[in-house]
Motif scaffolding. Sequence first.
Motif, PDB file in Angstrom:
ATOM      1  N   LEU A   1       4.962  16.114 -11.238  1.00  0.00           N
ATOM      2  CA  LEU A   1       3.743  15.969 -10.444  1.00  0.00           C
ATOM      3  C   LEU A   1       3.396  14.495 -10.259  1.00  0.00           C
ATOM      4  O   LEU A   1       2.966  14.079  -9.177  1.00  0.00           O
ATOM      5  N   LEU A   2       3.580  13.701 -11.311  1.00  0.00           N
ATOM      6  CA  LEU A   2       3.337  12.261 -11.198  1.00  0.00           C
ATOM      7  C   LEU A   2       4.263  11.627 -10.171  1.00  0.00           C
ATOM      8  O   LEU A   2       3.878  10.676  -9.480  1.00  0.00           O
ATOM      9  N   LEU A   3       5.467  12.149 -10.041  1.00  0.00           N
ATOM     10  CA  LEU A   3       6.470  11.610  -9.120  1.00  0.00           C
ATOM     11  C   LEU A   3       6.557  12.421  -7.840  1.00  0.00           C
ATOM     12  O   LEU A   3       7.613  12.446  -7.200  1.00  0.00           O
ATOM     13  N   ARG A   4       5.477  13.063  -7.450  1.00  0.00           N
ATOM     14  CA  ARG A   4       5.508  13.977  -6.308  1.00  0.00           C
ATOM     15  C   ARG A   4       6.020  13.312  -5.039  1.00  0.00           C
ATOM     16  O   ARG A   4       6.832  13.890  -4.305  1.00  0.00           O
ATOM     17  N   ASP A   5       5.576  12.100  -4.751  1.00  0.00           N
ATOM     18  CA  ASP A   5       5.979  11.430  -3.510  1.00  0.00           C
ATOM     19  C   ASP A   5       7.481  11.208  -3.435  1.00  0.00           C
ATOM     20  O   ASP A   5       8.036  11.108  -2.336  1.00  0.00           O
TER      21      ASP A   5
ATOM     22  N   ASN B   1       5.595   3.433  -9.886  1.00  0.00           N
ATOM     23  CA  ASN B   1       5.826   4.163 -11.136  1.00  0.00           C
ATOM     24  C   ASN B   1       7.214   3.831 -11.678  1.00  0.00           C
ATOM     25  O   ASN B   1       8.206   3.974 -10.954  1.00  0.00           O
ATOM     26  N   VAL B   2       7.255   3.406 -12.933  1.00  0.00           N
ATOM     27  CA  VAL B   2       8.518   3.155 -13.629  1.00  0.00           C
ATOM     28  C   VAL B   2       8.584   4.149 -14.782  1.00  0.00           C
ATOM     29  O   VAL B   2       7.740   4.125 -15.681  1.00  0.00           O
ATOM     30  N   VAL B   3       9.578   5.033 -14.759  1.00  0.00           N
ATOM     31  CA  VAL B   3       9.651   6.137 -15.715  1.00  0.00           C
ATOM     32  C   VAL B   3      10.924   6.007 -16.543  1.00  0.00           C
ATOM     33  O   VAL B   3      12.029   5.917 -15.992  1.00  0.00           O
ATOM     34  N   ASP B   4      10.736   6.000 -17.860  1.00  0.00           N
ATOM     35  CA  ASP B   4      11.847   6.040 -18.813  1.00  0.00           C
ATOM     36  C   ASP B   4      11.892   7.454 -19.379  1.00  0.00           C
ATOM     37  O   ASP B   4      11.079   7.818 -20.230  1.00  0.00           O
ATOM     38  N   LEU B   5      12.835   8.245 -18.910  1.00  0.00           N
ATOM     39  CA  LEU B   5      12.911   9.646 -19.321  1.00  0.00           C
ATOM     40  C   LEU B   5      13.547   9.774 -20.699  1.00  0.00           C
ATOM     41  O   LEU B   5      14.418   8.982 -21.074  1.00  0.00           O
TER      42      LEU B   5
ATOM     43  N   GLY C   1       0.784  -1.227   0.000  1.00  0.00           N
ATOM     44  CA  GLY C   1       0.000   0.000   0.000  1.00  0.00           C
ATOM     45  C   GLY C   1       0.813   1.273   0.000  1.00  0.00           C
ATOM     46  O   GLY C   1       0.238   2.360   0.136  1.00  0.00           O
ATOM     47  N   GLY C   2       2.125   1.183  -0.202  1.00  0.00           N
ATOM     48  CA  GLY C   2       2.968   2.363  -0.234  1.00  0.00           C
ATOM     49  C   GLY C   2       3.142   2.902  -1.642  1.00  0.00           C
ATOM     50  O   GLY C   2       2.451   2.500  -2.590  1.00  0.00           O
ATOM     51  N   SER C   3       4.067   3.840  -1.782  1.00  0.00           N
ATOM     52  CA  SER C   3       4.365   4.458  -3.072  1.00  0.00           C
ATOM     53  C   SER C   3       5.830   4.223  -3.390  1.00  0.00           C
ATOM     54  O   SER C   3       6.708   4.552  -2.589  1.00  0.00           O
ATOM     55  N   ALA C   4       6.102   3.681  -4.580  1.00  0.00           N
ATOM     56  CA  ALA C   4       7.468   3.405  -5.017  1.00  0.00           C
ATOM     57  C   ALA C   4       7.659   3.950  -6.425  1.00  0.00           C
ATOM     58  O   ALA C   4       6.701   4.054  -7.203  1.00  0.00           O
ATOM     59  N   ALA C   5       8.880   4.297  -6.750  1.00  0.00           N
ATOM     60  CA  ALA C   5       9.176   4.882  -8.063  1.00  0.00           C
ATOM     61  C   ALA C   5      10.569   4.469  -8.502  1.00  0.00           C
ATOM     62  O   ALA C   5      11.484   4.339  -7.684  1.00  0.00           O
TER      63      ALA C   5
ATOM     64  N   VAL D   1       5.208   4.034 -16.732  1.00  0.00           N
ATOM     65  CA  VAL D   1       4.436   2.805 -16.526  1.00  0.00           C
ATOM     66  C   VAL D   1       3.967   2.818 -15.076  1.00  0.00           C
ATOM     67  O   VAL D   1       4.780   2.893 -14.153  1.00  0.00           O
ATOM     68  N   ARG D   2       2.662   2.744 -14.889  1.00  0.00           N
ATOM     69  CA  ARG D   2       2.067   2.914 -13.556  1.00  0.00           C
ATOM     70  C   ARG D   2       1.367   1.622 -13.134  1.00  0.00           C
ATOM     71  O   ARG D   2       0.318   1.269 -13.670  1.00  0.00           O
ATOM     72  N   PHE D   3       1.975   0.908 -12.190  1.00  0.00           N
ATOM     73  CA  PHE D   3       1.361  -0.274 -11.587  1.00  0.00           C
ATOM     74  C   PHE D   3       0.542   0.160 -10.376  1.00  0.00           C
ATOM     75  O   PHE D   3       1.046   0.885  -9.507  1.00  0.00           O
ATOM     76  N   VAL D   4      -0.708  -0.295 -10.309  1.00  0.00           N
ATOM     77  CA  VAL D   4      -1.590   0.006  -9.182  1.00  0.00           C
ATOM     78  C   VAL D   4      -2.053  -1.317  -8.587  1.00  0.00           C
ATOM     79  O   VAL D   4      -2.614  -2.162  -9.304  1.00  0.00           O
ATOM     80  N   ILE D   5      -1.817  -1.519  -7.290  1.00  0.00           N
ATOM     81  CA  ILE D   5      -2.192  -2.758  -6.604  1.00  0.00           C
ATOM     82  C   ILE D   5      -3.336  -2.442  -5.653  1.00  0.00           C
ATOM     83  O   ILE D   5      -3.179  -1.657  -4.696  1.00  0.00           O
ATOM     84  N   ARG D   6      -4.518  -3.010  -5.918  1.00  0.00           N
ATOM     85  CA  ARG D   6      -5.704  -2.770  -5.097  1.00  0.00           C
ATOM     86  C   ARG D   6      -6.143  -4.060  -4.407  1.00  0.00           C
ATOM     87  O   ARG D   6      -5.898  -5.164  -4.898  1.00  0.00           O
ATOM     88  N   ARG D   7      -6.815  -3.884  -3.287  1.00  0.00           N
ATOM     89  CA  ARG D   7      -7.426  -5.009  -2.571  1.00  0.00           C
ATOM     90  C   ARG D   7      -8.900  -5.078  -2.975  1.00  0.00           C
ATOM     91  O   ARG D   7      -9.632  -4.098  -2.840  1.00  0.00           O
TER      92      ARG D   7
END
Length: 576
Positions: free
Chosen positions: A325-329, A263-267, A127-131, A245-251
């Motif tokens: 903004l997408l990578l704010r955390d 979030n996996v970002v290829d700049l 449930g956390g945020s990773a990038a 690429v945005r992976f979202v894990i929901r219960r």
Amino acid sequence: MPNVPLARELEALSDAFHAAMMKPPSTISGPKPTAAERPADMYAAVDTRVFVRARPVLSHETAPATTVKRMEGMRNCIFMSPEVTLSGKTSVVPTSIPVDATFTDRDSNELVYETTCRGLVPVAVEGGSAALLCYGQTGSGKTFTTAGLLRCIASELQPLLSPTSEVTVAFLEVHTDGCRDLISGEPNVMILEDKQGAVQVHNCRETKVTSAQEVAALSERAVAARSTKSTERNLSGSSRSHMAVRFVIRRTDTPWVAPGVLNVVDLAGSESASDATGHDKERINETKFINASLMTLKECIRARGQAAVTTKHVHIPFRQSKLTLLLRDSFELFVQRKTKTAVIACVSPLLRDARHTYNTLRYASLLYVSPKACTVVQSDDRDPNQWSRETALEFIVKSSNGRIRNPEAILPAGDGRALAQLPEADFVNRATQQCGLGSNAAKDAYTRVWKAVVDAKKIMRGNVQRAKVQAAAKRGEAAAIEKMAAAAERKRMAAGAPTAASPAQPDPRRGSTEIVCVEEEEAMPARAAPQPHRPLPRTRQVTALLAEEKENDKYLEDLNARMLNGYAGGRGPRRA
């Protein structure tokens, strides 16, 4: 900053530089290299990790020696900095760049994943945020690294999921014309902040995946739809946009609970003026957009680095670009949930790219020395987002003064977070149609709910501000202690007192005096530092130390002024 010559000068003197780089370095400038860490310990106590990966030399390139090296067993990256003196003499200065790990052309994607990303996946599952960010100059291997790590992440996700969890993945492109969905082709993807302050991506298709093969197939579709053009520096196709690429894990059993995000970002690769000599007008506009968005990213990195050395508020401009903004955390120092970030700086080993390489490593080292652990601000019990379902239902009844007897009609499922996110129109319609309230009474009930949400935001901002003050007090205390120690050392040297760096001198007024040597003085037990009479809180201690130092400076200034004006000890002017 090393004085790296321009590309033309590097090419003209390439033979001399390559010969110097092939010799083993005798000395290394910069920070002392430190031992490498185990991959399992990478994210145990640190939230942000920085890595460097050098791509291999391609078949059409000639490079007898490379500018990026790695010392076995050490984490630092060794940059072979080429320099030219005014007399035209060439030299290579090995410079140590502090990072968490360095990868060369001999390291596979699987080894890179084990070290950089294995600790990120469990954070998103919980449930956390990773990038994960891959950045560097054009043609440095960012897309190759991202594709390999995506395959490893997809294989790692499935065993960690529970039967009540599902994974969705979205591919979006941040281009000069805006944000676009790479799977559906939707051109109007919006990256926004909702009323709870969370980052949301709208108009972007989230595809449910159950295997690594499905992720690989979607990734191939997204890469094929991405904007790429052949350039002089990247004949196979240079990325002209950023891909996220945005992976979202929901219960599935509690869908109202905040999901985990990876979030996996290829700049897109940064380009210099020499890289854009053959571009047409469209390519030049793309280069402007790429460099502008990367500059915003660098500003966020620089601001985060400044926050480590100052007690003042530092503004991090992550809202200036949709990408940041997408990578704010990843940039905020005070977060509401666990956050982990990995940055891979992809560099070219060629001598002609030395200036690009050093610029990339410079920002990597800046992010390395920035605060590496985020402060998780504790939530307040009065925050509706933290309420259980029972507490949320009780508050619905209370907000209507007991007139709503079936609060389940207002909140069919979910807890306090679902109540806080319930739109006003839905609340009013359910209250009037299913609970028998009038329109004004229903609006009044919703106003009380929304007031609780707003009050919770104020409380959270206060908690964040207190956490900032405490962090600044810690940094200020360390700076004040260091400043006072330096001032005390200066006073001792001005008075002729012995220091640890110089032997004691005899006092001529006492005749023959035994001189204590440095070794004996260091062997003597150190005298304990004087303790304050009353223990003060840490913030007040810092304030008291700074105020005392300010008073001492003012006293010295007054004394000097008196002496200059002919006063003696405050007894009036001297008489002739």
